[in-house]
Design an enzyme around this catalytic site. Structure first.
Site, PDB file in Angstrom:
ATOM      1  CD  GLU A   1      -4.356   3.422 -11.307  1.00 12.88           C
ATOM      2  OE1 GLU A   1      -5.238   4.205 -10.871  1.00 12.88           O
ATOM      3  OE2 GLU A   1      -4.413   2.197 -11.145  1.00 12.88           O
TER       4      GLU A   1
ATOM      5  CB  ALA B   1     -12.409   0.866  -9.992  1.00 18.22           C
TER       6      ALA B   1
ATOM      7  CD1 TRP C   1      -0.809   7.258   4.708  1.00 20.87           C
ATOM      8  CD2 TRP C   1      -1.641   6.355   2.829  1.00 20.87           C
ATOM      9  NE1 TRP C   1      -1.328   8.271   3.944  1.00 20.87           N
ATOM     10  CE2 TRP C   1      -1.840   7.757   2.789  1.00 20.87           C
ATOM     11  CE3 TRP C   1      -2.078   5.589   1.754  1.00 20.87           C
ATOM     12  CZ2 TRP C   1      -2.466   8.392   1.716  1.00 20.87           C
ATOM     13  CZ3 TRP C   1      -2.700   6.207   0.696  1.00 20.87           C
ATOM     14  CH2 TRP C   1      -2.885   7.598   0.678  1.00 20.87           C
TER      15      TRP C   1
ATOM     16  CG  HIS D   1      -2.114   0.806   1.168  1.00 16.72           C
ATOM     17  ND1 HIS D   1      -2.034   2.168   1.307  1.00 16.72           N
ATOM     18  CD2 HIS D   1      -3.437   0.524   0.964  1.00 16.72           C
ATOM     19  CE1 HIS D   1      -3.246   2.699   1.194  1.00 16.72           C
ATOM     20  NE2 HIS D   1      -4.125   1.719   0.979  1.00 16.72           N
TER      21      HIS D   1
ATOM     22  CD  GLU E   1      -8.358  -0.348   0.860  1.00 18.47           C
ATOM     23  OE1 GLU E   1      -9.065   0.651   0.673  1.00 18.47           O
ATOM     24  OE2 GLU E   1      -7.165  -0.418   0.507  1.00 18.47           O
TER      25      GLU E   1
ATOM     26  CD  GLU F   1      -2.816  -0.195  -8.251  1.00 15.89           C
ATOM     27  OE1 GLU F   1      -1.884   0.619  -8.107  1.00 15.89           O
ATOM     28  OE2 GLU F   1      -4.023   0.122  -8.193  1.00 15.89           O
TER      29      GLU F   1
HETATM   30  C1  IDC Z   1      -6.453   3.218  -2.849  1.00 16.38           C
HETATM   31  C2  IDC Z   1      -6.292   2.490  -1.540  1.00 16.38           C
HETATM   32  C3  IDC Z   1      -7.042   3.215  -0.461  1.00 16.38           C
HETATM   33  C4  IDC Z   1      -6.529   4.646  -0.415  1.00 16.38           C
HETATM   34  C5  IDC Z   1      -6.664   5.302  -1.772  1.00 16.38           C
HETATM   35  C6  IDC Z   1      -6.098   6.699  -1.801  1.00 16.38           C
HETATM   36  O1  IDC Z   1      -6.762   1.171  -1.695  1.00 16.38           O
HETATM   37  O2  IDC Z   1      -6.856   2.601   0.792  1.00 16.38           O
HETATM   38  O3  IDC Z   1      -7.274   5.381   0.533  1.00 16.38           O
HETATM   39  O4  IDC Z   1      -5.993   4.536  -2.739  1.00 16.38           O
HETATM   40  O5  IDC Z   1      -6.698   7.446  -2.779  1.00 16.38           O
HETATM   41  C7  IDC Z   1      -5.928   2.513  -7.866  1.00 16.38           C
HETATM   42  C8  IDC Z   1      -4.754   3.198  -7.299  1.00 16.38           C
HETATM   43  C9  IDC Z   1      -4.573   2.883  -5.854  1.00 16.38           C
HETATM   44  C10 IDC Z   1      -5.893   2.808  -5.134  1.00 16.38           C
HETATM   45  C11 IDC Z   1      -6.700   1.670  -5.721  1.00 16.38           C
HETATM   46  C12 IDC Z   1      -8.076   1.455  -5.075  1.00 16.38           C
HETATM   47  O6  IDC Z   1      -3.573   2.950  -8.016  1.00 16.38           O
HETATM   48  O7  IDC Z   1      -3.758   3.863  -5.282  1.00 16.38           O
HETATM   49  O8  IDC Z   1      -5.633   2.558  -3.781  1.00 16.38           O
HETATM   50  N1  IDC Z   1      -6.849   1.861  -7.159  1.00 16.38           N
HETATM   51  O9  IDC Z   1      -8.844   2.609  -5.216  1.00 16.38           O
HETATM   52  N2  IDC Z   1      -6.270   2.454  -9.137  1.00 16.38           N
HETATM   53  C13 IDC Z   1      -7.421   1.807  -9.241  1.00 16.38           C
HETATM   54  C14 IDC Z   1      -7.818   1.414  -7.988  1.00 16.38           C
END
Ligand code: IDC
Length: 417
Positions: free
Chosen positions: A254, A347, A150, A146, A382, A341
Protein backbone atom coordinates in the site's frame (compact mmCIF):
# COMPACT_ATOMS: atom_id res chain seq x y z
CA UNK A 1 -36.11 -109.91 6.48
CA UNK A 2 -39.50 -108.14 6.52
CA UNK A 3 -40.27 -106.04 3.45
CA UNK A 4 -40.72 -102.75 5.49
CA UNK A 5 -37.25 -103.11 7.10
CA UNK A 6 -35.67 -103.64 3.70
CA UNK A 7 -37.15 -100.34 2.32
CA UNK A 8 -35.98 -98.46 5.42
CA UNK A 9 -32.40 -99.78 5.05
CA UNK A 10 -32.26 -98.69 1.40
CA UNK A 11 -33.36 -95.16 2.38
CA UNK A 12 -30.60 -94.89 5.02
CA UNK A 13 -27.98 -96.10 2.57
CA UNK A 14 -29.13 -93.55 -0.07
CA UNK A 15 -28.95 -90.62 2.42
CA UNK A 16 -25.44 -91.63 3.51
CA UNK A 17 -24.41 -91.74 -0.15
CA UNK A 18 -25.65 -88.22 -0.86
CA UNK A 19 -23.84 -86.83 2.23
CA UNK A 20 -20.60 -88.51 1.15
CA UNK A 21 -20.96 -87.09 -2.37
CA UNK A 22 -21.43 -83.50 -1.09
CA UNK A 23 -18.48 -83.85 1.32
CA UNK A 24 -16.34 -85.13 -1.54
CA UNK A 25 -17.20 -82.16 -3.75
CA UNK A 26 -16.40 -79.66 -0.94
CA UNK A 27 -13.04 -81.31 -0.19
CA UNK A 28 -12.25 -81.37 -3.91
CA UNK A 29 -12.90 -77.64 -4.31
CA UNK A 30 -10.79 -76.85 -1.22
CA UNK A 31 -7.88 -78.92 -2.57
CA UNK A 32 -8.10 -77.23 -5.98
CA UNK A 33 -8.05 -73.71 -4.46
CA UNK A 34 -5.13 -74.66 -2.20
CA UNK A 35 -3.18 -76.02 -5.17
CA UNK A 36 -3.79 -72.83 -7.20
CA UNK A 37 -2.56 -70.62 -4.36
CA UNK A 38 0.52 -72.80 -3.92
CA UNK A 39 1.41 -72.66 -7.61
CA UNK A 40 0.88 -68.87 -7.63
CA UNK A 41 3.32 -68.47 -4.73
CA UNK A 42 5.94 -70.61 -6.38
CA UNK A 43 5.63 -68.47 -9.52
CA UNK A 44 6.51 -65.44 -7.40
CA UNK A 45 3.29 -63.56 -8.17
CA UNK A 46 3.46 -62.39 -4.57
CA UNK A 47 7.04 -61.83 -3.51
CA UNK A 48 8.56 -61.12 -0.11
CA UNK A 49 8.12 -57.43 -0.94
CA UNK A 50 4.38 -57.92 -0.62
CA UNK A 51 1.91 -56.17 -2.84
CA UNK A 52 1.39 -52.44 -3.16
CA UNK A 53 -2.29 -52.83 -3.86
CA UNK A 54 -4.31 -53.28 -6.98
CA UNK A 55 -4.29 -51.41 -10.23
CA UNK A 56 -6.76 -51.55 -13.03
CA UNK A 57 -5.49 -52.75 -16.36
CA UNK A 58 -6.62 -51.29 -19.63
CA UNK A 59 -9.18 -54.09 -19.89
CA UNK A 60 -10.75 -52.93 -16.63
CA UNK A 61 -10.01 -56.00 -14.50
CA UNK A 62 -8.40 -55.35 -11.12
CA UNK A 63 -5.10 -57.22 -10.72
CA UNK A 64 -2.67 -57.40 -7.85
CA UNK A 65 0.82 -56.13 -8.65
CA UNK A 66 4.10 -56.19 -6.82
CA UNK A 67 6.09 -53.00 -6.10
CA UNK A 68 8.13 -53.52 -9.21
CA UNK A 69 5.09 -53.97 -11.41
CA UNK A 70 3.34 -50.91 -9.96
CA UNK A 71 6.51 -48.92 -10.51
CA UNK A 72 6.91 -50.14 -14.07
CA UNK A 73 3.28 -49.27 -14.84
CA UNK A 74 3.69 -45.89 -13.18
CA UNK A 75 6.75 -45.15 -15.26
CA UNK A 76 5.03 -46.15 -18.45
CA UNK A 77 2.10 -43.88 -17.68
CA UNK A 78 4.11 -40.91 -16.41
CA UNK A 79 7.56 -40.96 -17.86
CA UNK A 80 6.77 -40.10 -21.45
CA UNK A 81 9.30 -41.77 -23.72
CA UNK A 82 11.53 -43.03 -20.91
CA UNK A 83 12.05 -46.76 -20.94
CA UNK A 84 9.75 -48.57 -18.53
CA UNK A 85 11.87 -51.05 -16.65
CA UNK A 86 11.33 -52.45 -13.21
CA UNK A 87 14.20 -51.60 -10.89
CA UNK A 88 16.35 -54.26 -9.27
CA UNK A 89 15.54 -53.54 -5.68
CA UNK A 90 13.04 -51.79 -3.49
CA UNK A 91 15.35 -49.10 -2.13
CA UNK A 92 16.13 -47.94 -5.62
CA UNK A 93 12.44 -48.00 -6.47
CA UNK A 94 11.59 -45.71 -3.62
CA UNK A 95 14.46 -43.34 -4.28
CA UNK A 96 13.59 -43.02 -7.93
CA UNK A 97 9.91 -42.63 -7.20
CA UNK A 98 10.62 -39.84 -4.73
CA UNK A 99 12.76 -37.81 -7.09
CA UNK A 100 10.53 -38.38 -10.08
CA UNK A 101 7.39 -37.52 -8.19
CA UNK A 102 9.03 -34.23 -7.21
CA UNK A 103 9.42 -33.53 -10.90
CA UNK A 104 5.77 -34.20 -11.47
CA UNK A 105 4.56 -31.87 -8.69
CA UNK A 106 3.49 -29.35 -11.26
CA UNK A 107 1.56 -32.03 -13.09
CA UNK A 108 -0.24 -33.00 -9.89
CA UNK A 109 -0.94 -29.36 -9.11
CA UNK A 110 -2.43 -28.97 -12.54
CA UNK A 111 -4.60 -32.04 -12.12
CA UNK A 112 -5.82 -30.89 -8.69
CA UNK A 113 -6.66 -27.50 -10.03
CA UNK A 114 -8.43 -29.02 -12.98
CA UNK A 115 -10.47 -31.21 -10.73
CA UNK A 116 -11.48 -28.95 -7.90
CA UNK A 117 -10.90 -25.32 -8.63
CA UNK A 118 -11.97 -24.65 -12.16
CA UNK A 119 -8.50 -23.33 -12.86
CA UNK A 120 -5.53 -25.06 -14.30
CA UNK A 121 -1.87 -24.25 -14.04
CA UNK A 122 -0.41 -20.92 -15.02
CA UNK A 123 -2.77 -17.96 -15.00
CA UNK A 124 -2.47 -14.95 -17.25
CA UNK A 125 -4.12 -11.59 -17.52
CA UNK A 126 -6.76 -11.42 -20.21
CA UNK A 127 -8.45 -8.05 -20.57
CA UNK A 128 -9.47 -7.06 -17.03
CA UNK A 129 -9.55 -10.62 -15.62
CA UNK A 130 -7.41 -13.68 -15.00
CA UNK A 131 -7.63 -16.66 -17.35
CA UNK A 132 -6.31 -20.18 -17.08
CA UNK A 133 -4.37 -22.08 -19.74
CA UNK A 134 -7.57 -23.13 -21.48
CA UNK A 135 -8.79 -19.56 -21.67
CA UNK A 136 -11.42 -19.92 -18.93
CA UNK A 137 -11.96 -16.86 -16.75
CA UNK A 138 -10.75 -17.50 -13.20
CA UNK A 139 -11.77 -15.51 -10.14
CA UNK A 140 -9.40 -16.15 -7.26
CA UNK A 141 -10.99 -15.96 -3.81
CA UNK A 142 -9.13 -16.47 -0.61
CA UNK A 143 -7.47 -15.25 2.52
CA UNK A 144 -4.39 -13.28 3.57
CA UNK A 145 -2.26 -14.16 6.52
CA UNK A 146 -1.62 -11.44 9.10
CA UNK A 147 2.05 -10.39 9.36
CA UNK A 148 4.23 -13.47 9.01
CA UNK A 149 6.44 -12.26 11.87
CA UNK A 150 3.47 -11.96 14.21
CA UNK A 151 1.24 -14.92 13.37
CA UNK A 152 3.47 -17.51 11.66
CA UNK A 153 1.57 -20.35 13.33
CA UNK A 154 -1.32 -19.95 10.88
CA UNK A 155 0.99 -20.86 8.03
CA UNK A 156 0.42 -24.59 8.30
CA UNK A 157 -0.77 -27.26 5.91
CA UNK A 158 -4.01 -28.03 7.75
CA UNK A 159 -4.99 -24.37 7.96
CA UNK A 160 -4.61 -24.03 4.21
CA UNK A 161 -6.45 -27.30 3.73
CA UNK A 162 -9.36 -25.97 5.81
CA UNK A 163 -9.42 -22.86 3.65
CA UNK A 164 -9.40 -24.96 0.51
CA UNK A 165 -11.90 -27.61 1.57
CA UNK A 166 -14.27 -25.74 3.87
CA UNK A 167 -14.06 -22.24 2.40
CA UNK A 168 -13.45 -23.34 -1.22
CA UNK A 169 -10.56 -20.87 -1.28
CA UNK A 170 -8.16 -21.16 -4.20
CA UNK A 171 -5.61 -18.56 -3.10
CA UNK A 172 -3.63 -17.67 0.03
CA UNK A 173 -1.65 -14.45 0.47
CA UNK A 174 1.53 -14.38 2.56
CA UNK A 175 1.93 -10.90 4.10
CA UNK A 176 5.58 -10.10 4.66
CA UNK A 177 5.76 -6.72 6.42
CA UNK A 178 8.83 -4.69 5.55
CA UNK A 179 8.95 -1.79 8.01
CA UNK A 180 6.71 -2.64 10.97
CA UNK A 181 8.11 -4.32 14.08
CA UNK A 182 9.90 -7.56 13.18
CA UNK A 183 9.65 -6.71 9.47
CA UNK A 184 11.95 -7.86 6.69
CA UNK A 185 13.70 -4.47 6.50
CA UNK A 186 13.40 -3.42 10.14
CA UNK A 187 15.57 -5.97 11.89
CA UNK A 188 13.24 -8.97 11.63
CA UNK A 189 14.63 -12.50 11.52
CA UNK A 190 15.10 -12.90 7.76
CA UNK A 191 15.97 -16.57 7.95
CA UNK A 192 12.77 -17.33 9.79
CA UNK A 193 10.66 -15.05 7.62
CA UNK A 194 12.07 -16.62 4.45
CA UNK A 195 11.36 -20.07 5.85
CA UNK A 196 7.76 -19.13 6.63
CA UNK A 197 7.31 -17.85 3.07
CA UNK A 198 8.85 -21.06 1.70
CA UNK A 199 6.59 -23.21 3.90
CA UNK A 200 3.52 -21.26 2.83
CA UNK A 201 4.37 -21.67 -0.85
CA UNK A 202 4.94 -25.41 -0.43
CA UNK A 203 1.67 -25.99 1.46
CA UNK A 204 -0.31 -24.03 -1.12
CA UNK A 205 1.42 -25.90 -3.95
CA UNK A 206 0.77 -29.31 -2.41
CA UNK A 207 -2.87 -28.37 -2.00
CA UNK A 208 -3.26 -27.05 -5.52
CA UNK A 209 -3.83 -23.45 -4.43
CA UNK A 210 -2.43 -20.20 -5.78
CA UNK A 211 -0.20 -18.23 -3.44
CA UNK A 212 0.62 -14.52 -3.37
CA UNK A 213 3.98 -13.41 -1.97
CA UNK A 214 3.16 -9.95 -0.63
CA UNK A 215 5.90 -7.36 0.04
CA UNK A 216 3.84 -5.61 2.70
CA UNK A 217 4.97 -2.00 2.78
CA UNK A 218 2.84 0.12 5.10
CA UNK A 219 4.45 2.77 7.34
CA UNK A 220 7.21 2.83 4.72
CA UNK A 221 4.78 4.62 2.45
CA UNK A 222 7.16 4.99 -0.49
CA UNK A 223 8.12 1.64 -2.04
CA UNK A 224 11.45 3.15 -3.07
CA UNK A 225 12.49 3.27 0.62
CA UNK A 226 13.47 -0.39 0.40
CA UNK A 227 13.85 -0.74 -3.34
CA UNK A 228 17.22 -2.52 -3.22
CA UNK A 229 15.91 -5.03 -0.68
CA UNK A 230 12.79 -5.57 -2.78
CA UNK A 231 14.83 -6.26 -5.91
CA UNK A 232 17.05 -8.71 -4.05
CA UNK A 233 14.07 -10.43 -2.42
CA UNK A 234 12.04 -10.82 -5.61
CA UNK A 235 15.12 -11.96 -7.55
CA UNK A 236 15.55 -14.77 -5.04
CA UNK A 237 11.86 -15.67 -4.95
CA UNK A 238 11.43 -15.70 -8.73
CA UNK A 239 14.59 -17.77 -9.18
CA UNK A 240 13.34 -20.28 -6.62
CA UNK A 241 9.78 -20.45 -7.98
CA UNK A 242 10.31 -20.00 -11.70
CA UNK A 243 9.16 -23.58 -12.30
CA UNK A 244 5.97 -23.12 -10.28
CA UNK A 245 2.75 -22.21 -12.01
CA UNK A 246 0.88 -21.04 -8.89
CA UNK A 247 3.05 -18.25 -7.44
CA UNK A 248 1.89 -14.63 -7.80
CA UNK A 249 4.05 -11.68 -6.72
CA UNK A 250 2.60 -8.58 -5.03
CA UNK A 251 5.45 -6.11 -5.01
CA UNK A 252 4.19 -3.23 -2.81
CA UNK A 253 1.19 -3.57 -0.56
CA UNK A 254 0.00 0.00 0.00
CA UNK A 255 1.99 2.97 -1.24
CA UNK A 256 0.67 6.34 -0.06
CA UNK A 257 1.65 10.03 -0.19
CA UNK A 258 3.51 9.30 -3.41
CA UNK A 259 2.85 9.65 -7.12
CA UNK A 260 1.99 6.84 -9.52
CA UNK A 261 4.03 8.10 -12.41
CA UNK A 262 7.10 9.37 -10.55
CA UNK A 263 7.44 6.95 -7.65
CA UNK A 264 5.42 3.74 -7.90
CA UNK A 265 5.73 3.06 -11.62
CA UNK A 266 9.55 3.35 -11.78
CA UNK A 267 9.84 1.17 -8.66
CA UNK A 268 7.50 -1.41 -10.20
CA UNK A 269 9.42 -1.43 -13.50
CA UNK A 270 12.68 -2.16 -11.66
CA UNK A 271 11.22 -4.96 -9.51
CA UNK A 272 9.28 -6.47 -12.41
CA UNK A 273 12.53 -6.45 -14.41
CA UNK A 274 14.19 -8.50 -11.66
CA UNK A 275 11.30 -11.00 -11.63
CA UNK A 276 11.14 -11.27 -15.42
CA UNK A 277 14.84 -12.14 -15.56
CA UNK A 278 13.80 -15.47 -13.98
CA UNK A 279 10.14 -15.85 -14.79
CA UNK A 280 8.65 -14.45 -17.96
CA UNK A 281 5.05 -15.26 -17.13
CA UNK A 282 4.16 -15.01 -13.43
CA UNK A 283 1.27 -12.71 -12.61
CA UNK A 284 2.48 -9.62 -10.73
CA UNK A 285 0.26 -7.31 -8.64
CA UNK A 286 1.33 -3.69 -8.25
CA UNK A 287 -0.03 -1.55 -5.40
CA UNK A 288 -1.49 1.85 -6.23
CA UNK A 289 -1.38 5.19 -4.45
CA UNK A 290 -3.50 6.08 -1.37
CA UNK A 291 -3.22 2.66 0.32
CA UNK A 292 -3.99 0.90 -2.97
CA UNK A 293 -7.13 2.77 -3.87
CA UNK A 294 -6.12 4.88 -6.87
CA UNK A 295 -6.43 2.28 -9.61
CA UNK A 296 -7.79 5.05 -11.83
CA UNK A 297 -4.30 6.64 -11.86
CA UNK A 298 -3.21 3.77 -14.06
CA UNK A 299 -5.61 4.61 -16.90
CA UNK A 300 -3.49 5.62 -19.87
CA UNK A 301 -0.30 4.99 -17.88
CA UNK A 302 0.04 1.24 -17.50
CA UNK A 303 3.21 -0.72 -17.01
CA UNK A 304 4.37 -2.29 -20.26
CA UNK A 305 3.93 -5.94 -19.28
CA UNK A 306 1.13 -8.34 -20.23
CA UNK A 307 0.79 -10.03 -16.86
CA UNK A 308 0.51 -7.16 -14.42
CA UNK A 309 -2.57 -6.39 -12.35
CA UNK A 310 -3.20 -3.36 -10.16
CA UNK A 311 -4.20 -3.59 -6.51
CA UNK A 312 -7.31 -2.10 -5.01
CA UNK A 313 -7.85 -2.58 -1.27
CA UNK A 314 -11.06 -1.77 0.57
CA UNK A 315 -12.38 -1.78 4.12
CA UNK A 316 -16.13 -1.71 3.53
CA UNK A 317 -17.16 0.43 6.51
CA UNK A 318 -14.80 3.21 5.38
CA UNK A 319 -14.52 2.78 1.62
CA UNK A 320 -17.79 3.04 -0.22
CA UNK A 321 -19.13 4.41 -3.50
CA UNK A 322 -16.23 6.79 -4.02
CA UNK A 323 -13.74 3.88 -4.15
CA UNK A 324 -16.17 1.51 -5.87
CA UNK A 325 -16.44 4.12 -8.63
CA UNK A 326 -12.66 4.00 -9.05
CA UNK A 327 -12.89 0.25 -9.57
CA UNK A 328 -15.69 0.64 -12.13
CA UNK A 329 -13.82 3.38 -13.96
CA UNK A 330 -10.62 1.31 -14.09
CA UNK A 331 -12.48 -1.74 -15.42
CA UNK A 332 -14.34 0.39 -17.98
CA UNK A 333 -10.94 1.52 -19.19
CA UNK A 334 -9.56 -1.99 -19.48
CA UNK A 335 -7.39 -1.97 -16.34
CA UNK A 336 -7.06 -5.41 -14.68
CA UNK A 337 -7.67 -4.97 -10.95
CA UNK A 338 -6.99 -7.46 -8.14
CA UNK A 339 -8.51 -6.85 -4.68
CA UNK A 340 -5.57 -8.42 -2.90
CA UNK A 341 -6.68 -7.22 0.55
CA UNK A 342 -10.08 -6.30 1.98
CA UNK A 343 -12.25 -6.38 5.04
CA UNK A 344 -15.78 -5.40 5.94
CA UNK A 345 -14.96 -3.27 9.01
CA UNK A 346 -13.28 0.14 8.98
CA UNK A 347 -9.85 0.97 7.62
CA UNK A 348 -8.14 0.50 10.99
CA UNK A 349 -8.96 -3.20 10.72
CA UNK A 350 -11.29 -2.71 13.66
CA UNK A 351 -14.64 -1.06 14.47
CA UNK A 352 -18.08 -2.10 13.31
CA UNK A 353 -18.98 -4.13 10.23
CA UNK A 354 -20.97 -2.53 7.42
CA UNK A 355 -22.80 -5.46 5.84
CA UNK A 356 -24.61 -3.32 3.25
CA UNK A 357 -21.38 -1.89 1.93
CA UNK A 358 -19.76 -5.33 2.13
CA UNK A 359 -22.51 -6.89 0.03
CA UNK A 360 -22.33 -4.08 -2.50
CA UNK A 361 -18.58 -4.65 -2.85
CA UNK A 362 -19.09 -8.38 -3.24
CA UNK A 363 -21.68 -7.97 -5.99
CA UNK A 364 -19.44 -5.55 -7.84
CA UNK A 365 -16.45 -7.92 -7.65
CA UNK A 366 -18.42 -11.00 -8.63
CA UNK A 367 -20.17 -9.24 -11.51
CA UNK A 368 -16.76 -8.35 -12.95
CA UNK A 369 -14.84 -11.52 -11.98
CA UNK A 370 -12.53 -9.47 -9.79
CA UNK A 371 -10.37 -11.70 -7.61
CA UNK A 372 -10.44 -10.90 -3.89
CA UNK A 373 -8.61 -11.75 -0.68
CA UNK A 374 -9.75 -11.25 2.94
CA UNK A 375 -7.62 -9.75 5.71
CA UNK A 376 -6.59 -11.66 7.91
CA UNK A 377 -6.02 -15.21 9.13
CA UNK A 378 -5.50 -14.84 12.89
CA UNK A 379 -7.39 -14.59 16.19
CA UNK A 380 -6.20 -11.12 17.18
CA UNK A 381 -8.78 -9.13 19.09
CA UNK A 382 -9.75 -6.89 16.15
CA UNK A 383 -12.79 -6.99 13.87
CA UNK A 384 -10.90 -7.96 10.71
CA UNK A 385 -9.34 -11.07 12.32
CA UNK A 386 -11.17 -14.00 10.76
CA UNK A 387 -10.98 -16.26 13.83
CA UNK A 388 -12.58 -15.49 17.19
CA UNK A 389 -10.12 -14.28 19.84
CA UNK A 390 -11.17 -17.07 22.22
CA UNK A 391 -10.41 -19.78 19.65
CA UNK A 392 -6.84 -21.03 19.71
CA UNK A 393 -7.21 -23.66 16.96
CA UNK A 394 -4.77 -23.24 14.07
CA UNK A 395 -6.91 -25.10 11.53
CA UNK A 396 -10.23 -26.88 11.18
CA UNK A 397 -12.36 -24.00 12.48
CA UNK A 398 -16.10 -24.48 12.66
CA UNK A 399 -18.32 -21.58 11.56
CA UNK A 400 -18.91 -20.78 15.26
CA UNK A 401 -15.16 -20.44 15.82
CA UNK A 402 -14.90 -17.77 13.16
CA UNK A 403 -15.45 -14.10 13.91
CA UNK A 404 -18.39 -12.22 12.36
CA UNK A 405 -16.04 -11.07 9.58
CA UNK A 406 -14.76 -14.65 9.26
CA UNK A 407 -18.25 -16.06 8.81
CA UNK A 408 -19.15 -13.40 6.24
CA UNK A 409 -15.96 -14.07 4.26
CA UNK A 410 -16.36 -17.83 4.44
CA UNK A 411 -19.70 -17.41 2.69
CA UNK A 412 -18.30 -14.88 0.23
CA UNK A 413 -15.34 -17.07 -0.68
CA UNK A 414 -17.65 -20.08 -1.05
CA UNK A 415 -19.66 -18.07 -3.53
CA UNK A 416 -22.58 -17.31 -1.20
CA UNK A 417 -24.44 -14.13 0.02
C1 IDC B 1 -3.14 -3.95 10.44
C2 IDC B 1 -3.44 -5.12 11.34
C3 IDC B 1 -3.12 -4.77 12.77
C4 IDC B 1 -1.66 -4.33 12.82
C5 IDC B 1 -1.41 -3.19 11.86
C6 IDC B 1 0.03 -2.76 11.82
O1 IDC B 1 -4.79 -5.48 11.19
O2 IDC B 1 -3.32 -5.86 13.63
O3 IDC B 1 -1.35 -3.90 14.13
O4 IDC B 1 -1.80 -3.57 10.56
O5 IDC B 1 0.14 -1.46 11.42
C7 IDC B 1 -4.16 -2.17 5.78
C8 IDC B 1 -2.85 -2.85 5.82
C9 IDC B 1 -2.79 -3.87 6.90
C10 IDC B 1 -3.49 -3.40 8.15
C11 IDC B 1 -4.96 -3.21 7.83
C12 IDC B 1 -5.82 -2.75 9.01
O6 IDC B 1 -2.49 -3.40 4.59
O7 IDC B 1 -1.44 -4.14 7.18
O8 IDC B 1 -3.34 -4.39 9.13
N1 IDC B 1 -5.11 -2.29 6.72
O9 IDC B 1 -5.35 -1.53 9.49
N2 IDC B 1 -4.60 -1.34 4.86
C13 IDC B 1 -5.79 -0.89 5.21
C14 IDC B 1 -6.15 -1.48 6.40
Amino acid sequence: MPAELCACGREIIMKKGIICLIAGIVIGIALAVGAMLFIRNINGRKTDKGTMGTMTRGTGDAVEYTDAEVYAAWRTQNAGDRHATAPDNKAETQGTLASESAQSTQQILKQQQNGSKNASGRLHVSGTVLSDESGNTVQLRGVSTHGLAWFPEYVNREAFRTLRDDWNANVVRLALYTEEYGGYCSGGDRTKLNQTVADGVEYATELGMYVIIDWHILSDNNPNSHKADAIEFFSEMSARYSGYTNVIYEICNEPHYVNWNNDIKPYAQAVIGAIRANDKNAVIIVGTNTWSQDVDDVIGNRIDDDNVMYALHFYAATHKDYIRDKLKKAIDNGIPVFVSESSICDASGNGGIDYDSANTWLRLMNDNNVSFVAWSLCNKNETSALIRPDCSKKSGWTAEELSDAGRWYREAVRGGH
